[in-house]
Design a protein around this motif. Sequence first.
Motif, PDB file in Angstrom:
ATOM      1  N   LYS A  91     -44.405  -2.943   3.535  1.00  0.00           N
ATOM      2  CA  LYS A  91     -45.852  -2.760   3.628  1.00  0.00           C
ATOM      3  C   LYS A  91     -46.225  -2.055   4.926  1.00  0.00           C
ATOM      4  CE  LYS A  91     -46.559  -7.171   2.352  1.00  0.00           C
ATOM      5  NZ  LYS A  91     -47.375  -8.372   2.107  1.00  0.00           N
ATOM      6  N   SER A  92     -45.518  -2.381   6.005  1.00  0.00           N
ATOM      7  CA  SER A  92     -45.829  -1.727   7.282  1.00  0.00           C
ATOM      8  C   SER A  92     -45.553  -0.228   7.261  1.00  0.00           C
ATOM      9  CB  SER A  92     -45.011  -2.349   8.418  1.00  0.00           C
ATOM     10  OG  SER A  92     -45.381  -3.685   8.588  1.00  0.00           O
ATOM     11  N   THR A  93     -44.624   0.206   6.406  1.00  0.00           N
ATOM     12  CA  THR A  93     -44.326   1.641   6.391  1.00  0.00           C
ATOM     13  C   THR A  93     -45.585   2.449   6.082  1.00  0.00           C
ATOM     14  OG1 THR A  93     -43.709   1.611   4.054  1.00  0.00           O
ATOM     15  CG2 THR A  93     -41.914   1.399   5.653  1.00  0.00           C
ATOM     16  N   SER A  94     -46.588   1.819   5.437  1.00  0.00           N
ATOM     17  CA  SER A  94     -47.825   2.566   5.149  1.00  0.00           C
ATOM     18  C   SER A  94     -48.475   3.040   6.449  1.00  0.00           C
ATOM     19  CB  SER A  94     -48.789   1.696   4.351  1.00  0.00           C
ATOM     20  OG  SER A  94     -49.280   0.649   5.153  1.00  0.00           O
ATOM     21  N   ILE A  95     -48.269   2.294   7.524  1.00  0.00           N
ATOM     22  CA  ILE A  95     -48.878   2.667   8.808  1.00  0.00           C
ATOM     23  C   ILE A  95     -48.196   3.907   9.385  1.00  0.00           C
ATOM     24  CG2 ILE A  95     -49.338   1.846  11.172  1.00  0.00           C
ATOM     25  CD1 ILE A  95     -49.569  -0.975   9.977  1.00  0.00           C
ATOM     26  N   ALA A  96     -46.947   4.143   8.977  1.00  0.00           N
ATOM     27  CA  ALA A  96     -46.255   5.349   9.435  1.00  0.00           C
ATOM     28  C   ALA A  96     -46.964   6.611   8.956  1.00  0.00           C
ATOM     29  CB  ALA A  96     -44.797   5.337   8.973  1.00  0.00           C
ATOM     30  N   SER A  97     -47.890   6.476   8.009  1.00  0.00           N
ATOM     31  CA  SER A  97     -48.691   7.635   7.581  1.00  0.00           C
ATOM     32  C   SER A  97     -49.450   8.220   8.777  1.00  0.00           C
ATOM     33  CB  SER A  97     -49.676   7.221   6.490  1.00  0.00           C
ATOM     34  OG  SER A  97     -50.557   6.221   6.975  1.00  0.00           O
ATOM     35  N   GLN A  98     -49.665   7.403   9.806  1.00  0.00           N
ATOM     36  CA  GLN A  98     -50.395   7.875  10.990  1.00  0.00           C
ATOM     37  C   GLN A  98     -49.667   8.993  11.735  1.00  0.00           C
ATOM     38  OE1 GLN A  98     -53.341   6.683  10.016  1.00  0.00           O
ATOM     39  NE2 GLN A  98     -53.761   6.850  12.200  1.00  0.00           N
ATOM     40  N   ILE A  99     -48.341   9.054  11.604  1.00  0.00           N
ATOM     41  CA  ILE A  99     -47.645  10.150  12.274  1.00  0.00           C
ATOM     42  C   ILE A  99     -47.223  11.212  11.259  1.00  0.00           C
ATOM     43  CG2 ILE A  99     -46.881   8.839  14.295  1.00  0.00           C
ATOM     44  CD1 ILE A  99     -44.128   8.596  12.904  1.00  0.00           C
ATOM     45  N   GLY A 100     -47.751  11.102  10.061  1.00  0.00           N
ATOM     46  CA  GLY A 100     -47.607  12.189   9.101  1.00  0.00           C
ATOM     47  C   GLY A 100     -46.307  12.271   8.332  1.00  0.00           C
ATOM     48  N   VAL A 101     -45.496  11.196   8.324  1.00  0.00           N
ATOM     49  CA  VAL A 101     -44.325  11.265   7.447  1.00  0.00           C
ATOM     50  C   VAL A 101     -44.822  11.170   6.001  1.00  0.00           C
ATOM     51  CG1 VAL A 101     -42.667  10.321   9.073  1.00  0.00           C
ATOM     52  CG2 VAL A 101     -43.926   8.767   7.591  1.00  0.00           C
ATOM     53  N   LEU A 102     -44.164  11.863   5.102  1.00  0.00           N
ATOM     54  CA  LEU A 102     -44.697  11.959   3.746  1.00  0.00           C
ATOM     55  C   LEU A 102     -44.306  10.770   2.873  1.00  0.00           C
ATOM     56  CD1 LEU A 102     -44.523  15.777   3.053  1.00  0.00           C
ATOM     57  CD2 LEU A 102     -46.518  14.341   3.483  1.00  0.00           C
ATOM     58  N   GLU A 103     -44.647   9.567   3.344  1.00  0.00           N
ATOM     59  CA  GLU A 103     -44.453   8.398   2.490  1.00  0.00           C
ATOM     60  C   GLU A 103     -45.703   8.238   1.624  1.00  0.00           C
ATOM     61  OE1 GLU A 103     -47.218   7.393   4.425  1.00  0.00           O
ATOM     62  OE2 GLU A 103     -46.558   5.490   3.552  1.00  0.00           O
ATOM     63  N   MET A 104     -45.791   7.148   0.901  1.00  0.00           N
ATOM     64  CA  MET A 104     -46.805   7.052  -0.148  1.00  0.00           C
ATOM     65  C   MET A 104     -48.245   7.137   0.371  1.00  0.00           C
ATOM     66  SD  MET A 104     -45.281   4.541  -3.034  1.00  0.00           S
ATOM     67  CE  MET A 104     -45.039   3.024  -2.174  1.00  0.00           C
ATOM     68  N   THR A 105     -48.521   6.453   1.481  1.00  0.00           N
ATOM     69  CA  THR A 105     -49.904   6.426   1.956  1.00  0.00           C
ATOM     70  C   THR A 105     -50.371   7.816   2.395  1.00  0.00           C
ATOM     71  OG1 THR A 105     -49.505   4.160   2.645  1.00  0.00           O
ATOM     72  CG2 THR A 105     -51.498   5.189   3.475  1.00  0.00           C
ATOM     73  N   SER A 106     -49.497   8.559   3.105  1.00  0.00           N
ATOM     74  CA  SER A 106     -49.855   9.932   3.490  1.00  0.00           C
ATOM     75  C   SER A 106     -50.166  10.761   2.267  1.00  0.00           C
ATOM     76  CB  SER A 106     -48.696  10.623   4.207  1.00  0.00           C
ATOM     77  OG  SER A 106     -48.338   9.937   5.337  1.00  0.00           O
ATOM     78  N   VAL A 107     -49.309  10.647   1.276  1.00  0.00           N
ATOM     79  CA  VAL A 107     -49.464  11.462   0.076  1.00  0.00           C
ATOM     80  C   VAL A 107     -50.780  11.114  -0.629  1.00  0.00           C
ATOM     81  CG1 VAL A 107     -48.514  11.822  -2.235  1.00  0.00           C
ATOM     82  CG2 VAL A 107     -47.036  11.974  -0.225  1.00  0.00           C
ATOM     83  N   ALA A 108     -51.107   9.816  -0.657  1.00  0.00           N
ATOM     84  CA  ALA A 108     -52.376   9.419  -1.278  1.00  0.00           C
ATOM     85  C   ALA A 108     -53.552  10.046  -0.525  1.00  0.00           C
ATOM     86  CB  ALA A 108     -52.496   7.895  -1.282  1.00  0.00           C
ATOM     87  N   LYS A 109     -53.459  10.035   0.817  1.00  0.00           N
ATOM     88  CA  LYS A 109     -54.536  10.629   1.611  1.00  0.00           C
ATOM     89  C   LYS A 109     -54.659  12.126   1.322  1.00  0.00           C
ATOM     90  CE  LYS A 109     -54.488   9.508   6.090  1.00  0.00           C
ATOM     91  NZ  LYS A 109     -53.771   9.039   7.299  1.00  0.00           N
ATOM     92  N   ILE A 110     -53.508  12.791   1.241  1.00  0.00           N
ATOM     93  CA  ILE A 110     -53.522  14.238   0.988  1.00  0.00           C
ATOM     94  C   ILE A 110     -54.154  14.531  -0.368  1.00  0.00           C
ATOM     95  CG2 ILE A 110     -52.046  16.248   0.553  1.00  0.00           C
ATOM     96  CD1 ILE A 110     -50.091  15.014   2.637  1.00  0.00           C
ATOM     97  N   LEU A 111     -53.746  13.772  -1.379  1.00  0.00           N
ATOM     98  CA  LEU A 111     -54.297  13.993  -2.723  1.00  0.00           C
ATOM     99  C   LEU A 111     -55.794  13.716  -2.733  1.00  0.00           C
ATOM    100  CD1 LEU A 111     -51.472  12.485  -4.992  1.00  0.00           C
ATOM    101  CD2 LEU A 111     -51.972  14.893  -4.521  1.00  0.00           C
TER     102      LEU A 111
END
Lengths: 228, 224, 245
Positions: free
Chosen positions: A166-186
């Motif tokens: 669950k914490s990996t979602s916070i890694a979206s803050q540095i722009g790695v293309l995990e699920m949360t980043s991708v959701a934001k981009i979409l």
Amino acid sequence: MPSILEELPRFFNYYNSIFLAKAFLYTLVLSFVGCGVGFLAGFVLAILRTRRINRWAGLRWLATLWVEVWRRIPFLVKLMVVFFAFQFAGGNVSMFTVAATTIALSASAFSAENIRAGIESVHPNQWDAAETMNMGGLTALRRVILPQAWSVIIPPSMTYSVGLVKSTSIASQIGVLEMTSVAKILNQKGFSAALCFGSILLMYFVICYSLNRLAAYMEVRLALPRNR
Amino acid sequence: MNYTLQFGQVTPYLWYLAGGAWIALQLAVVAFIIGWAIGLVCASITEYGPKPARIAVRSYVVFVLNTPLLVQIFFIYFALPDYGILLDSYDAVLIGLALNAGAYMSEIQRAGFRSIRREEIEAAETLGFTRVQSIRYVVVPHILKVLYPPLSNQFIIITMSTSIAAIFGVEELTGRAYNINSITFRSLEVFSISAVYYIVLTIVASTILYTVGRYFFRIKGSVF
Amino acid sequence: MPYLEIDNLSADYGKVPVLQDINLAVERGEIVSIIGPSGSGKSTLLRVLTGLLKPRAGSVAVAGEKLRYDSPKDLRRAREKFAIVFQQFNLFQNMTALRNVTIAPTIVQKRKAAEVEAEARALLEKVGLSHRIDAYPDEMSGGQQQRVAIARALALKPDILHLDEVTSALDPELVSEVLDTIRLLADDGMTMMIVSHEMGFVREVSSKVVFMADGRVVEVGPPEQIFDNPQTQRCTDFVSRILRH
Ligand SMILES: Nc1ncnc2c1ncn2[C@@H]1O[C@H](COP(=O)(O)OP(=O)(O)O)[C@@H](O)[C@H]1O
Ligand SMILES: [Mg+2]
């Protein structure tokens, strides 16, 4: 609701589906690498904290300090510290490394605790017997203590890993293309937020729920007496 | 490349950061209280409620426990406006934190209910206690003692989770760290100091909770 | 010169003195029993000898050679010469009876697996457990576990076997099977230090009985002296109290 249903085919087009599937894998790999490295580090820390093995109090104290520090910093702040620490050290590392390191730091702290609790759950007389037979600390750990401790170590470690997934979602803050980043981009591309975030919530659910079920199963399975 | 650590540029902002810690703590307290209430209702329904309500509550709890807080808040903040529910960022974060904590505290309090021992109540009643008295003197103290340690732990977890609010522009501790960073560009210094603030904040909170637990509920154990 | 010589040995747990100026000599083939009230330091003495607790002062010598317990080499040597069987058996819970017996000879003493296993089977047969070779500790009765523990200690080929209240954790009907096993060892001429509350047994097998109280050796003598004609008041009190039961 009807608008979401209309949007569905457009949202799950070929390109987006591939994008989401890759992000799903990214989240899995990131979690796996981070937790794996962290678990190994936690193992070393737990060994350093075991009086029967490491008789040097200073080192035991340092290991405890490490655990206490890293588990008291929020993931986001830890991520920033790691990110800028790599920058400061001049290391030209990938964002994946930054994210995985942050997860590993968190995992090292909690698994050190879990593994220590597991080691301490084994009756001290097992150490006594091993010591009087001239087994060294590490041999006793490997042959006698750990085989009896796994059932106490594994289920909570898996539960904690769910927290780290669950914490990996916070890694979206540095722009790695995990699920949360991708959701934001979409979402920024104009797809509705409900679909973007709703679909990844479901994907997280699939991972975390399976892991939790597996942990529960292992707990029952490992508790059986014939599990050596 | 010639980056050297200069904490001096950050020192003027130490009080500003401390103010952020105070806001984080307030956020945590409010989220904890709402979450505790949600958890109590959910736990009661799960243990004693009618089946349909139980299924609804379990779905909420299991779903929340298995998804990330950050994405839950993204959903609340970005998706709900499409359905006419417009929240400012502080409220969205607070609701997210509380709903999230509610699910965890439902599990904790359920375990508390389950730990009630019928024999203890019966023993009290054979001693001449009325039902109300035995609840007041036997059941409640027992539940408090069982629930206090995991609930304290939950409070510490919520306190650390409040840092996510920074992502939504709330100027609590982490949010203020972002602000200072964009003024001074002393990134590593700013975030290390913030990290220390969180360590101190959680140690102080743990110590207070531990002391309260020790004197009011006679809970043994250690701060760490 | 006695085989084992304990000279002014003292030890403490933290600041609490538990053993004070213990002097004791054990000859080869001798069976020395230690009796005394609970908390008098009997277990502690065996724990010091087997290297589980560092002595604070005094010395231990085997065959004239001093053992310095703070030197890793001597510690290893002490544990090669002394084996111990505990009150709670302390069998490795994750191993079968056979593995419990073979593990130290194979991985510590690095002896050949086949040879060790043959010996282990013979030892388990000797203690009457050839039918329980593949059983795990939690599948055995206390008496069986304790006999495996004795076999495990013997597999290390120790010079002295230390037995710490090995029957105290057993149901009464299981005591005799363990005592019979110890009698077998006595017949073989095994040197033993036995802590026990089984006074009849102590009297029967011991060549020498040591009475301890408050961390000190109060009286040493042949069993007839200790049980029939004790020379000290404390020993008289203890023996009369315990024999009345
Ligand atoms: N691990 C320990 N820590 C502190 N004190 C201990 C410990 N083990 C034993 N003692 C104390 O040392 C004394 C001797 O204990 P012990 O050798 O077990 O006696 P015995 O075996 O004769 O009953 C007792 O007073 C006991 O309380
Ligand atoms: Mg004892």
